[in-house]
Structure formats: C-alpha cells, structure tokens
Design an enzyme around this catalytic site. Structure first.
Site, PDB file in Angstrom:
ATOM      1  N   ASN A  13      50.242  25.529  44.139  1.00 17.29           N
ATOM      2  CA  ASN A  13      49.793  25.213  42.781  1.00 17.29           C
ATOM      3  C   ASN A  13      51.033  24.788  41.989  1.00 17.29           C
ATOM      4  OD1 ASN A  13      48.796  25.068  40.218  1.00 17.29           O
ATOM      5  ND2 ASN A  13      48.344  27.261  40.002  1.00 17.29           N
ATOM      6  N   SER A 217      53.916  35.441  43.125  1.00 17.48           N
ATOM      7  CA  SER A 217      55.285  35.566  43.653  1.00 17.48           C
ATOM      8  C   SER A 217      55.329  35.645  45.176  1.00 17.48           C
ATOM      9  CB  SER A 217      55.998  36.771  43.020  1.00 17.48           C
ATOM     10  OG  SER A 217      56.069  36.622  41.614  1.00 17.48           O
TER      11      SER A 217
HETATM   12  P1  13P Z   1      53.909  32.243  41.430  1.00 13.90           P
HETATM   13  O1  13P Z   1      53.859  32.063  42.919  1.00 13.90           O
HETATM   14  O2  13P Z   1      54.922  31.374  40.755  1.00 13.90           O
HETATM   15  O3  13P Z   1      53.999  33.675  41.042  1.00 13.90           O
HETATM   16  O4  13P Z   1      52.498  31.715  40.874  1.00 13.90           O
HETATM   17  C1  13P Z   1      51.342  32.182  41.441  1.00 13.90           C
HETATM   18  C2  13P Z   1      50.209  31.390  40.902  1.00 13.90           C
HETATM   19  O5  13P Z   1      49.855  31.498  39.748  1.00 13.90           O
HETATM   20  C3  13P Z   1      49.550  30.445  41.814  1.00 13.90           C
HETATM   21  O6  13P Z   1      48.382  29.957  41.262  1.00 13.90           O
END
Ligand code: 13P
Length: 256
Positions: A13, A217
């Site tokens: 994403n 994360s």
């Molecule tokens: P991060 O991997 O940056 O924490 O984001 C997760 C997320 O919101 C994916 O849609």
C-alpha cells in the site's frame, strides 16, 4: 498461511506516495526482484494517478495492481471521487476498502465500508477490507468486540459465493507506521477471530477460503514469524513496500 485452501497475498500500500514517473521507476526496479513469486499473489496498491503507469509497467507479469479507495456509486455528482467501473475498465483488480486512515481522516463509517464492499464485488473488483482496533480499544480489552463488529457490518449482504473474492486485512491502528508490530500471537489471535466470525456468518467452507492478511509495520525481520502462522495469509505492507529490497524480502518470506 494455509496454501491448501486459500491464496497467500502480499500487498503493498503505497498510500499518498510517488508521482507517476516515480511509480514507473519503482515498478521497474521491483519487477525483476519479485518475478519468481510462485506461491503468493503480489499486489501493488498505488495512488489513482499512478494506476496507468503501474498497469503499463506490470503488463505480462504476475503483479496485480490495486486502488486504495473507490466510491460506492457507479457514477454521479461526487466531485473528486472515482468509481468501481472506472477502475475495472483500466485493468485494476483489487481495491482497499475501509483503511483506518480513511476511517479516521475521511469519516468512513462501517456502513460506508459495507456499501463499498458490495459495490466493488458488483463490478468485479476484489475488495481488501481493513479492520483493526485503536490503542485505546486494545487497552480497554475491547479488541475482539470492535473487530468482530467491523467484519460483520462490512460483509452484510455479501453473497456466499462472493465471499472468497474478499480479502480481509487486520491492521491494528497502533501498529501502522509506528514501528510497533503486533506480536505473532496477538496478530494470529485476531486473524483467527476474524475467520471464526466469517465461519459464523457464511459457514466453514467459505471461512476456509478467505485470505486474511496482517498489516502494521511488517518488515523483512518480522515477516517470517508472522507469515508462519496458520491464520495469517499474507501482509498489507505500507512503508516497507516503498523499499524494493524490503518488499522483495517480504515476498520471499511468503514464498518459503
Ligand atoms: P506500515 O507498514 O507503514 O505500518 O503501514 C501499514 C498499512 O497501513 C498498510 O495498509
């Protein structure tokens, strides 16, 4: 992961990052790195303006392209919005629905999420429905209640034959972009609860076929342990999906 019954999905994403030129360059770098992803479906969820460049750059590859949002109406006076049929005509296959950032900053309610899920399925898109609790909800011990409610409302009115086209992503809000990851046990516990909820609504066969992802994360270090669990069928990756080496490492972990 349980490859016997359902697909493993690694989805990037990109959120509001990358201009069309930058998108093209990132896909060009990623393409050879993840061309051997045999066991998992790889999806890149890019901003609307990057869809065209990303679709072109992934032509004749196994990488699917997805959008990050859509409107639930097919057309109409909704300035600034994009509809499902518009995405389908471009060649888009997946769409994120109900990401916590949209719930938080754009007032997307469970009811709106449900309308979008139904609209996506109706026009042939596969919705990736995001659910997850805030830190406060976790501390109050209402995670299960909150996630169950989100799943139940999001899937209201979905025909049982369509349920396997839906992907659910469990994204604890406190783990998004914070560097704090849910432990594999915490993540698997909620992903199991989500599958149990789907079983209650649609039966065991349907529940078995739905891919349930973890997001928050996820990175090359924690991906192997998260993906080793039976009810975690992949990842929704934010920050790490913008780094080709990190994203490749996560795709590799899903292909083990
Ligand atoms: P991060 O991997 O940056 O924490 O984001 C997760 C997320 O919101 C994916 O849609």
């Amino acid at each position: 992961m349980n490859r016997r019954y359902r697909k493993t999905v690694i989805a990037g994403n990109w959120k509001m990052n990358k201009t069309p030129k930058e998108a093209r360059a990132l896909v060009d770098t990623l393409r050879p790195l993840i061309s051997k992803a045999k066991w998992c479906t790889t999806v890149l969820r890019v901003p609307f303006v990057d869809l065209s460049a990303a679709l072109k750059a992934t032509r004749a590859t196994k990488i699917a392209i997805g959008a990050q949002n859509m409107h639930y109406e097919n057309s109409g006076p909704y300035t600034g919005e994009v509809s499902g049929p518009m995405l389908v005509e471009m060649g888009v296959k997946y769409v994120i629905v109900g990401h916590s950032e949209r719930r938080q900053y754009f007032a997307e309610t469970d009811e709106i999420v449900n309308k979008k899920v139904l609209a996506a399925l109706e026009c042939g898109l596969r919705p990736i429905v995001c659910v997850g609790e805030t830190l406060q909800e976790r501390e109050q011990g209402v995670t299960a209640e909150q996630v169950t409610k989100q799943v139940k409302i999001a899937l209201q009115g979905v025909q049982p034959e369509n349920i396997r086209k839906v992907v659910i992503a469990y994204e604890p809000i406190w783990a998004i972009g914070t560097g704090k990851t849910a432990t594999p046990e915490q993540a698997n516990e909620v992903c199991t609860l989500i599958r149990d909820t789907i079983r209650g609504l649609f039966g065991a066969r349907c529940a078995r076929s739905v891919s349930i992802l973890y997001g928050g994360s996820m990175n090359p270090e924690n991906a192997p342990s998260l993906l080793s669990l039976l009810n975690i069928d992949g990842g929704l990756i934010g920050g790490a999906s913008l780094n080709p080496d990190d994203f490749k490492a996560i795709v590799d972990a899903a292909n083990q």
